[in-house]
Design a protein around this motif. Structure first.
Motif, PDB file in Angstrom:
ATOM      1  N   GLN A   1      10.206   5.957  55.039  1.00 53.31           N
ATOM      2  CA  GLN A   1       9.509   4.763  54.536  1.00 53.31           C
ATOM      3  C   GLN A   1       8.011   4.896  54.758  1.00 53.31           C
TER       4      GLN A   1
ATOM      5  N   SER B   1      20.293   9.990  60.462  1.00 54.80           N
ATOM      6  CA  SER B   1      19.840   9.451  59.181  1.00 54.80           C
ATOM      7  C   SER B   1      19.095   8.138  59.346  1.00 54.80           C
ATOM      8  N   GLY B   2      19.432   7.391  60.390  1.00 48.98           N
ATOM      9  CA  GLY B   2      18.691   6.158  60.639  1.00 48.98           C
ATOM     10  C   GLY B   2      17.222   6.450  60.884  1.00 48.98           C
TER      11      GLY B   2
ATOM     12  N   ASN C   1      15.462   7.679  57.675  1.00 45.25           N
ATOM     13  CA  ASN C   1      15.107   6.594  56.768  1.00 45.25           C
ATOM     14  C   ASN C   1      13.837   5.898  57.196  1.00 45.25           C
ATOM     15  N   ALA C   2      13.764   5.630  58.503  1.00 47.90           N
ATOM     16  CA  ALA C   2      12.579   4.934  59.004  1.00 47.90           C
ATOM     17  C   ALA C   2      11.324   5.759  58.741  1.00 47.90           C
TER      18      ALA C   2
ATOM     19  N   PRO D   1      15.514   4.539  65.303  1.00 48.98           N
ATOM     20  CA  PRO D   1      14.694   4.341  64.103  1.00 48.98           C
ATOM     21  C   PRO D   1      13.340   3.682  64.380  1.00 48.98           C
ATOM     22  N   ALA D   2      13.298   2.716  65.291  1.00 48.86           N
ATOM     23  CA  ALA D   2      12.013   2.056  65.558  1.00 48.86           C
ATOM     24  C   ALA D   2      11.006   3.063  66.099  1.00 48.86           C
TER      25      ALA D   2
ATOM     26  N   THR E   1       9.644   5.159  63.280  1.00 49.14           N
ATOM     27  CA  THR E   1       8.534   4.523  62.561  1.00 49.14           C
ATOM     28  C   THR E   1       7.230   4.725  63.315  1.00 49.14           C
ATOM     29  N   ARG E   2       7.284   4.484  64.613  1.00 49.18           N
ATOM     30  CA  ARG E   2       6.071   4.576  65.414  1.00 49.18           C
ATOM     31  C   ARG E   2       5.527   5.995  65.418  1.00 49.18           C
TER      32      ARG E   2
END
Lengths: 418, 343, 302
Positions: free
Chosen positions: A122, A114-115, A118-119, A89-90, A93-94
């Motif tokens: 967002q 799914s993790g 979700n990220a 997930p991190a 995001t990046r």
């Protein structure tokens, strides 16, 4: 004055600074006359879902190629960028930040974990970028983690439970054991299964938690045998499911009790005989118009992949992308608000979907409601790919399970018009 | 005071230059083909790395489980917002620091009497334990899926507040934190405490015979290192708007070790910063070319270990020394320093 | 009585888990004990063993596993470890410059190597989970009591026992084994006695890494083969070595079995905590006995 060590170092620092500033001019991009539409592929290329991620992307690329062959969309060619989200997930995001702020993507498509989804969603919502979640199937994707800019294209765990459970209690028996992957998708899916099973009169005699990354299922299989349930409902995914499958089949346990496996993705199943009853949203051998041609197009575009026929993951990636491009053309703009409004409540014919029923996008939670197929291992395969036997076709109305979802309002969603 | 200023003149000049350089980054980061978020990420990891190097480079404690503390700091901020509906940035960050101190002290208490390899192995075990717990305690941490939808809380001074929800503004806030942390670290390292830990890194037995309670010093140093890493974690949670367990796993704990060593943390104050930048820029630039960038980074790391354990900072140091010697008119200014030279 | 009958299969299963863990840890122990070097690349070499075995088998099978699997499997069991040992010797070559220094450098070097090998596997073979076929006479279930149990696990456990005995015999009862032990104890003396230390080290490393590869081949059919499988192996391996005591062969075998039993019995009560129970075991042992169960003082202590 003498040139000392310190002077040398300060000079170096200044030099580096100057180079940076100079290069700014060189690297600065020119704006082209007609900018292409850039789609960001956010699928995994490493980690647990790497295979499915690759298939997801192939589906998206085929849809894009088809549109580009016809002049693109709104007169603009469609390009794509992809970075590995690493099933992390991190990193998701990046990657999302990079795609939006550096590459200037117009839309983002793709997810298996799914993790990660979700990220990404967002970041997408913060920026107003429309994001299509193609293949991650946690019920919360269209529930507590729903967003105005996110649309979910896969059937989720609860859909499959809804489609399978009631019938399974009747057919196999009422002593159920739940095998749950210890993360959101696993828990949400098992919770849905539990509710449905108990409503049909079953008793959950035990629930065993399987941490992600479990390799050795020997203890679990012993406990399961000792509990002697009628049905084992497994909400286990990815690599863990492959390990489970190898060990269950090797021990002959697939014939000892009924196994309900929720959804299985084609790239995960292929190569190892499937076991138990499971669900899918599409199969290459469905006797429907358009399917054969679709498969042929896949084979022509991807002659070198080891999976010679496409599966549900490829299908979802293709469908999502195809719909997006069609809608952009229909609406005549890339303005995100306009596209969101066009997508909400949109209906599809069965023929468009290459499924048995028509589908639609639920306006309240942005989840695509579609046909769910129940399958089991094919005892009489016609060729090496024909490993599914479709035992039941469940309409979207029957499979529908609503999650509580509060979408952000359109006013709160930034306008984005790439 | 003036004595300190003149003795460490080069240090302060360097510090100033670095701060000014970092302050200008958002202005040109887009021009060189990168983007705001990566600058923010790099800066936060720099804070993490500087904190980490207090343990590794200065005290000689090779912690392979520091990711756990970075993650704990992130979770502290996330839990504060998610479960307690917290809205104060200061409380959130203080909780991150506090979490770092508490968990760092507990872990340190159990491992800091060891050294070298045994210490490293124990930190791996603790790191893995914390990572496992973060995944397992789903009710608190939401496991693998993390705590999401966090907010970048505003910088509130009571009579006015600054919104830091954009990547750039959060970057400047983090820069302020970075400056404070760096200055405090520098002061610490050049204090008596700093000399003791540097001494015990060189030779623990000797320091012990000189009467220092080495276990105490190692514990304090380790705990402070964890606290700084946790503070960085708290900022990271704000940057990502979420907290995930992934950074706590061995893979990421190992990456910070590699970053700091490649950068030259073993011999230089600024080594960690160089290492962080090298890693992220490699990741984004080489990663754009090939998916195997991590393999090349690992290979570079192996080469550094074998040929140049002092890392990038060490290479620069050697290079400039060589340059100095070429110029025969210059007399040798500083004697050879065994451990940390002010790069 | 009921309880005992219920838990007995789990205890026995824990024993097999332990034996498999001990097998995984063997090569790691050898290198740690003899060269006083923590080889974090052990996991990646473990994975490499499985991948090379699959490659060997598919090469021999040509058109997809049509020749007898037993032949392919046996061939893989011989060929793949040799390949892994080759890589291992290459690693040892690279590592020579770190020998005089702080053992931390060796650890870091192998950490980097682990990353490089794993990524290399990923680049070459892809991220797919691969299926490892086994000869039919050791596949399928055997019925014990009223429970089905996989034959392959029994085979793997027996194999592990044989490997442990063979290795013990080699170290304790042969001349080469004596030289290896001597090299660990006092390398200067060994050199003074005219034995080539460089060759000795290379040989030990080759043997240790080959053992890692063999473990990978044995575990592959159970765990599935994927690039990340190395991490699943190296963590238990080093935990076992630390619990058993650095430098003690006996310690790591006993620790391996203890770890397996802990994991298996915990699984009976709370299956999702069985992994954590290993770490708790580690913490408890280290707090009670600083050097692990049978650890000796070594240069790793500093």
């Amino acid at each position: 004055m003498t040139f000392s060590k310190t002077h040398f170092r300060v000079l170096c620092l200044l030099l580096i600074l100057v180079i940076f500033i100079l290069s700014a001019g060189v690297i600065a991009q020119d704006d082209a006359e007609v900018t292409p539409i850039i789609i960001g592929f956010t699928s995994d290329a490493s980690g647990q879902y790497a295979n499915s991620g690759a298939m997801d992307r192939r589906g998206m690329m085929m849809a894009i190629e088809e549109f580009n062959a016809n002049g693109g969309v709104l007169g603009r060619t469609i390009e794509w960028v992809h970075y590995d989200t690493e099933t992390n997930p991190a990193t998701g995001t990046r990657v999302a930040e990079r795609m939006i702020n550096q590459d200037g993507v117009s839309f983002m498509i793709g997810a298996v974990s799914s993790g990660v989804a979700n990220a990404i969603s967002q970041v997408a919502q913060e920026n107003g970028v429309i994001y299509f979640n193609t293949n991650s199937s946690s019920p919360t994707e269209s529930g507590e983690n729903c967003h105005r800019t996110k649309f979910v294209w896969d059937g989720h765990g609860a859909n499959f439970s809804q489609a399978t459970v009631a019938g399974a209690v009747e057919t196999y028996g009422s002593n159920w054991l739940l095998l749950t992957n210890d993360y959101v998708w696993g828990h949400d899916t098992s919770a849905a299964t539990r509710e449905l099973a108990e409503a049909s009169g079953a008793t959950i005699i035990d629930e065993l938690l399987v941490p992600q990354g479990t390799r050795d299922f020997s203890s679990y299989l012993l406990t399961i045998q000792q509990a002697a349930p009628d049905v084992v409902a497994a909400a286990v995914g990815g690599d863990d499911l492959r390990a489970l499958r190898i060990q269950v089949v090797d021990q002959g346990l697939d014939t000892q009790m009924a196994w309900i496996n929720n959804q299985q993705d084609w790239p995960d199943v292929y190569g190892v005989p499937p076991f138990g009853l499971f669900g899918t949203t599409w199969y290459y051998d469905l006797d429907l118009p358009g399917v054969e041609d679709f498969v042929a197009r896949y084979q022509e575009m991807y002659p070198d992949t080891s999976l010679r026929v496409p599966g549900n993951v490829f299908y979802n990636g293709y469908m999502a992308t195809h719909t997006l491009l069609t809608v952009i053309e229909e609406v005549g703009t890339t303005n995100n608000h306009a596209i969101i409004e066009a997508l909400e409540g949109r209906t599809f014919t069965a023929e468009e979907r290459m499924q048995h029923d028509g589908a639609w996008i639920d306006a309240e939670n942005h989840h695509v409601q579609q046909t769910i197929y129940l399958a089991t291992a094919n005892a009489e395969p016609q060729d090496e790919y024909d490993i599914y036997e479709i035992v039941s076709i469940v309409s979207p109305e029957d499979a529908m399970v609503r999650q509580d979802c509060t979408l952000e309002s359109l006013e709160d969603t930034p306008v984005y018009e790439p | 005071m003036t004595q300190i200023l003149s003795k460490f003149r080069t240090d302060f000049i360097k510090m100033g230059l670095v701060f000014i350089f970092l302050a200008t980054v958002p202005l040109w980061i887009g021009r060189i083909g990168l983007y705001d978020y990566i600058a923010l990420e790099i800066l936060i990891w720099c804070i993490y790395a500087m904190g980490y190097n207090l343990a590794l480079g200065y005290t000689g404690l090779p912690s392979f489980g520091h990711g756990a503390f970075f993650g704990i700091g992130a979770y502290a901020m996330a839990i504060y917002q998610f479960h307690f509906g917290g809205t104060s940035l200061w409380i959130g960050l203080s909780l991150s620091i506090l979490a770092g101190i508490v968990f760092g002290a507990v872990t340190g208490g159990l491992v800091s009497h060891r050294r070298g390899i045994y210490f490293a192995l124990l930190t791996i075990a603790f790191g893995q334990m914390f990572w496992f717990l973060a995944i397992k305690l789903r009710d608190v941490t939401k496991g693998e899926d993390g705590l999401l939808n966090l907010e970048r809380l505003p910088v509130d001074f009571g009579f006015f507040s600054i919104d830091i929800s954009s990547s750039n503004s959060l970057y400047y806030f983090s820069l302020v934190i970075f400056v404070i942390v760096v200055v405090l670290l520098w002061l610490l390292i050049h204090s008596n405490f700093g000399y003791v830990i540097r001494a015990l890194k060189q030779n623990e037995t000797r320091a012990q015979f000189l009467g220092y309670n080495v276990r105490f010093f190692k514990l304090i140093s380790f705990t402070l290192s964890c606290a700084i890493s946790a503070l960085a974690g708290g900022l990271f949670a704000l940057a990502q708007r979420s907290a995930f367990p992934d950074v706590m796993a061995l893979h990421w704990s190992g990456i910070i070790v590699m970053m700091v060593i490649i950068g030259g943390g073993m011999v230089s104050f600024w080594g960690p910063v160089l290492g962080v930048m090298f890693y992220f820029i490699t990741r984004d630039i080489v990663g754009g070319i090939t998916e195997a960038w991590l393999m090349w980074f690992g290979a570079a790391f192996m080469a550094v270990i074998v040929f140049q354990p002092e890392g990038i900072a060490g290479m620069w140091g050697n290079l400039s020394k060589r340059f100095q010697r070429v110029n025969t008119k210059t007399k040798l200014e500083e004697p050879q320093e065994a451990q940390h030279e002010p790069v | 009585m009921e309880f005992f009958l219920d838990i007995l299969p789990h205890i026995l299963n824990g024993l097999t888990i332990g034996l498999l863990f001990a097998l995984i840890a063997l090569g790691f122990t050898l290198i740690v004990g003899v060269m006083e070097l923590i080889n974090l690349a052990h996991g990646s070499l473990f994975a490499l063993g499985a991948y090379l075995a699959l490659a060997t088998m598919s090469y021999l099978g040509a058109s997809g596993f049509t020749s007898p699997t037993i032949f392919q499997y046996s061939a893989a069991l011989v060929v793949a470890p040799i390949g892994v040992a080759g890589v291992g010797m290459g690693l040892e070559l690279g590592m020579r410059r770190t020998y005089g220094k702080d053992p931390l450098y060796g650890l870091l070097f192998t950490f980097g190597a682990a990353l490089v090998i794993e990524e290399g596997i990923r680049q070459f073979w892809g991220s797919n989970d691969l299926y490892f076929p086994t000869p039919s006479f050791i596949s399928g279930p055997i019925i014990l009591g009223d429970l089905f149990y996989p034959k392959y696990r029994i085979f793997a456990s027996i194999f592990a026992i044989i490997m442990i005995i063979l290795l013990w015999f080699f170290i304790e009862r042969t001349k080469v084994g004596a030289i290896i032990k001597a090299g660990a104890h006092d390398s200067e003396m060994v050199r003074a006695l005219g034995i080539n230390l460089t060759v000795l080290r290379a040989g030990v490393f080759a043997l240790g890494t080959a053992l890692a590869g063999i473990a990978g081949i044995i575990l592959g059919p159970i765990w599935g083969v994927r690039p990340h499988m190395g991490v699943d192996a190296v963590i238990p391996a080093f935990l076992i070595v630390v619990v058993g005591g650095v430098g003690s062969f006996r310690g790591s075998v006993i620790a391996g079995i203890a770890v397996g039993l802990t994991s298996g019995i915990t699984a009976y009560f709370a299956e999702d905590w069985s992994i954590l129970s290993i770490y708790i075991l580690l913490a408890v042992v280290l707090i009670v006995r600083q050097r692990g169960l049978f650890g000796k003082a070594s240069s790793l202590d500093t």
